[in-house]
Design an enzyme around this catalytic site. Structure first.
Site, PDB file in Angstrom:
ATOM      1  N   LYS A   1      -7.614  79.829  31.593  1.00 26.18           N
ATOM      2  CA  LYS A   1      -8.904  80.360  31.139  1.00 26.18           C
ATOM      3  C   LYS A   1      -9.603  81.127  32.251  1.00 26.18           C
ATOM      4  O   LYS A   1     -10.598  81.800  32.027  1.00 26.18           O
ATOM      5  CB  LYS A   1      -9.781  79.255  30.567  1.00 26.18           C
ATOM      6  CG  LYS A   1     -10.137  78.174  31.557  1.00 26.18           C
ATOM      7  CD  LYS A   1     -10.944  77.100  30.862  1.00 26.18           C
ATOM      8  CE  LYS A   1     -11.234  75.973  31.855  1.00 26.18           C
ATOM      9  NZ  LYS A   1     -11.857  74.833  31.255  1.00 26.18           N
ATOM     10  N   ARG A   2      -9.078  81.005  33.470  1.00 26.06           N
ATOM     11  CA  ARG A   2      -9.673  81.761  34.589  1.00 26.06           C
ATOM     12  C   ARG A   2      -8.822  82.977  34.953  1.00 26.06           C
ATOM     13  O   ARG A   2      -8.896  83.494  36.053  1.00 26.06           O
ATOM     14  CB  ARG A   2      -9.812  80.865  35.814  1.00 26.06           C
ATOM     15  CG  ARG A   2     -10.823  79.774  35.580  1.00 26.06           C
ATOM     16  CD  ARG A   2     -11.127  78.962  36.809  1.00 26.06           C
ATOM     17  NE  ARG A   2     -11.991  77.857  36.428  1.00 26.06           N
ATOM     18  CZ  ARG A   2     -11.559  76.718  35.915  1.00 26.06           C
ATOM     19  NH1 ARG A   2     -10.262  76.526  35.767  1.00 26.06           N
ATOM     20  NH2 ARG A   2     -12.392  75.763  35.556  1.00 26.06           N
TER      21      ARG A   2
END
Ligand code: GLU
Length: 513
Positions: free
Chosen positions: A269-270
């Site tokens: 998600k990063r």
């Protein structure tokens, strides 16, 4: 008789729903729709320590935006198997009953070990160079559980309120075989499976027990989930078997991972590829982290969904642009790949562009109007219907150059504000001592025009060239817009209108020497 297709998307509200989760929901949805079945949203919130406020609302809003609407479940209406939140289902004693059944059958046991004792066990096993230290058929023999303690002791401990968990009793050295629709037959030795906790000391079931109970109770026909659950599947098979429910269990399908653009590991998600990882903006109150959404970045839901569908699945031919109805029509698990699917940021933007081009100019104008308003330029537009016509034509001219609707303004801001500088490169190359006189004459011709449309301006321009000599289209463009690129010159002039064009050329002629 074939079971009615009933599938579920069962996220835990431990954070915003990232794009991998949306893809899992999507594949469930496509499969359900294709077979005229049911698609259920079940919230798996048994791990209260990981509960994140706002996550459930986010999941519901994201599914709605994506057009992946469950026909039963939290946020989408009750069906016959309500409630659909596991924390609420627990109240009926449902999960405990199943755990008790396993205990009664000799397939589960009470374990009283404290966290210190579990730590010690792990250290002991590590010191003995055990590769994967776990609570299992060997290590449990040295622990405090109902398999090592006497019946009396166990009774006393329970009656005195000593905290305990219920664990699955996994047999030693047994072959566990199961079938996965995407991966075929999978064989695992039980030595690799730990004695999973089924019921925690707070009385809450773990995911392992709860999802099985609910899949059975909710008559789920297919459990479709991410590959990360594949290692737990052997334990799940044992639970079904020990409950005597193996023949009722859903068919399993573990979807391939979504990989980083370079194929090197799972997409996180990063991720730094520059594209969002979440469907909508997400702010995690617990960690304080914020993530930008596809929606807020100017993607349309249909482009996002089309892109996701092709991450790990293909229709068996060369089609790429497929709206939801076509995806439903073509979907099957046979064409879901086993291996991970690489996320492709450029392709993702391309999808958005394709869908942008498919939208009608009037629709685009409607979506663009609030963006324009946010820039403070609504006042400059003709009022009412004429304003709409202007924006519709603007969208027709600008959309070919854009991937996103929120690029429209930057690509064509000169339609709303007159320029106050003129592309220096073009001017230094093309502006000479004759230019001022030449373009003053052109502007006079423009001013005298009795008609102002794409055709009439084109005609006027050619007539002017015959009379005055060669005109430079790029220069005219720079005088009117300040910049060197943009849509077709005549289309642009026609849309801006005679007064605006002639005023702008006059203004430029006073600035340029
Ligand atoms: N609650 C699990 C998750 O968050 C669901 C796994 C499943 O679908 O069985 O991924």
């Amino acid at each position: 008789m074939e079971k009615r297709v009933r599938v579920r998307f069962a996220p835990s509200p431990t954070g915003g729903l990232h794009m991998g989760g949306v893809r899992t929901a999507l594949f469930n949805y496509l499969f359900a729709k294709k077979h005229g079945g049911d698609f259920i949203l079940r919230i798996e919130d048994t791990d209260q320590t990981r509960y994140v406020k706002g996550a459930e609302d986010y999941i519901i809003a994201a599914l709605k935006w994506c057009g992946i609407e469950p026909n039963e479940g939290v946020g989408f209406g009750d069906g016959p198997y309500k409630p659909y939140r596991q924390s609420e289902r627990k109240a009926s004693g449902l999960y405990k009953n199943y755990a008790d059944k396993l205990i009664a059958g000799g397939h589960a046991y009470y374990a009283f070990d404290t966290s210190e004792e579990l730590d010690e066990m792990r250290k002991r096993l590590e010191a003995a160079k055990v590769a994967a230290p776990q609570y299992n058929s060997v290590s449990r023999q040295n622990m405090r559980n109902s398999l090592t303690l006497s019946e009396d002791e166990v009774k006393k401990l329970i009656e005195s309120g000593t905290p305990y968990v219920i664990r699955l009793k996994v047999p030693r050295n047994e072959e566990i075989r199961f079938h996965d629709i995407i991966r075929g037959w999978v064989v695992v030795n039980s030595t690799q499976v730990d004695d999973k906790v089924l019921l925690k000391s707070d009385g809450m079931p773990t995911y392992h027990l709860a999802h099985i109970v609910d899949d059975i109770e909710m008559k789920i026909s297919h459990a479709v989930r991410g590959e990360e659950w594949l290692p737990s599947a052997p334990a799940h098979i044992l639970i079904y078997r020990y409950l005597g429910l193996e023949s009722d269990m859903p068919l399993l399908a573990h979807l391939p991972l979504i990989l980083k653009p370079d194929g090197n590991g799972k997409l996180s998600k990063r991720d730094k590829s520059g594209l969002p990882m979440f469907p909508l903006d997400w702010h995690d109150e617990r960690t304080g982290e914020s993530y930008v959404g596809y929606r807020e970045s100017g993607f349309t839901a249909d482009a996002f969904i089309n892109m996701l569908a092709l991450l790990g699945w293909n229709p068996g031919d060369t089609r790429e642009i497929m709206p939801m109805s076509e995806l439903i029509e073509s979907f099957s698990f046979e064409r879901v790949n086993k291996s991970g699917a690489k996320f492709d940021p450029e392709k993702t933007k391309w999808f958005n562009q394709q869908y942008l081009r498919k939208r009608s100019d009037a629709e685009l104008a409607e979506s663009f109007a609030p963006i324009l308003e946010s820039k403070g330029h609504k006042a400059g537009l003709p009022a009412g219907e004429a304003g709409k016509v202007f924006l519709t034509e603007f969208c027709r001219l600008i959309k070919e150059k854009a991937h996103f609707i929120n690029e429209f303004y930057d690509l064509g801001s000169y339609f709303f504000v007159a320029p106050n500088s003129y592309d220096e490169k073009v001017i230094s190359k093309k502006w000479n001592e004759n230019s001022k006189a030449l373009y003053t004459k052109l502007n006079e011709k423009f001013s005298a025009a009795s008609e102002w449309s794409i055709d009439s301006v084109t005609k006027l321009f050619h007539e002017a060239e015959t009379e005055l000599g060669k005109l430079d289209m790029q220069l005219v463009r720079v005088l009117v817009t300040g910049v060197s690129g943009g849509p077709q010159l005549m289309d642009m002039l026609a849309l801006l209108g005679k007064t605006e064009v002639t005023n702008r050329i006059s203004a430029a002629l006073t600035v340029l020497k």
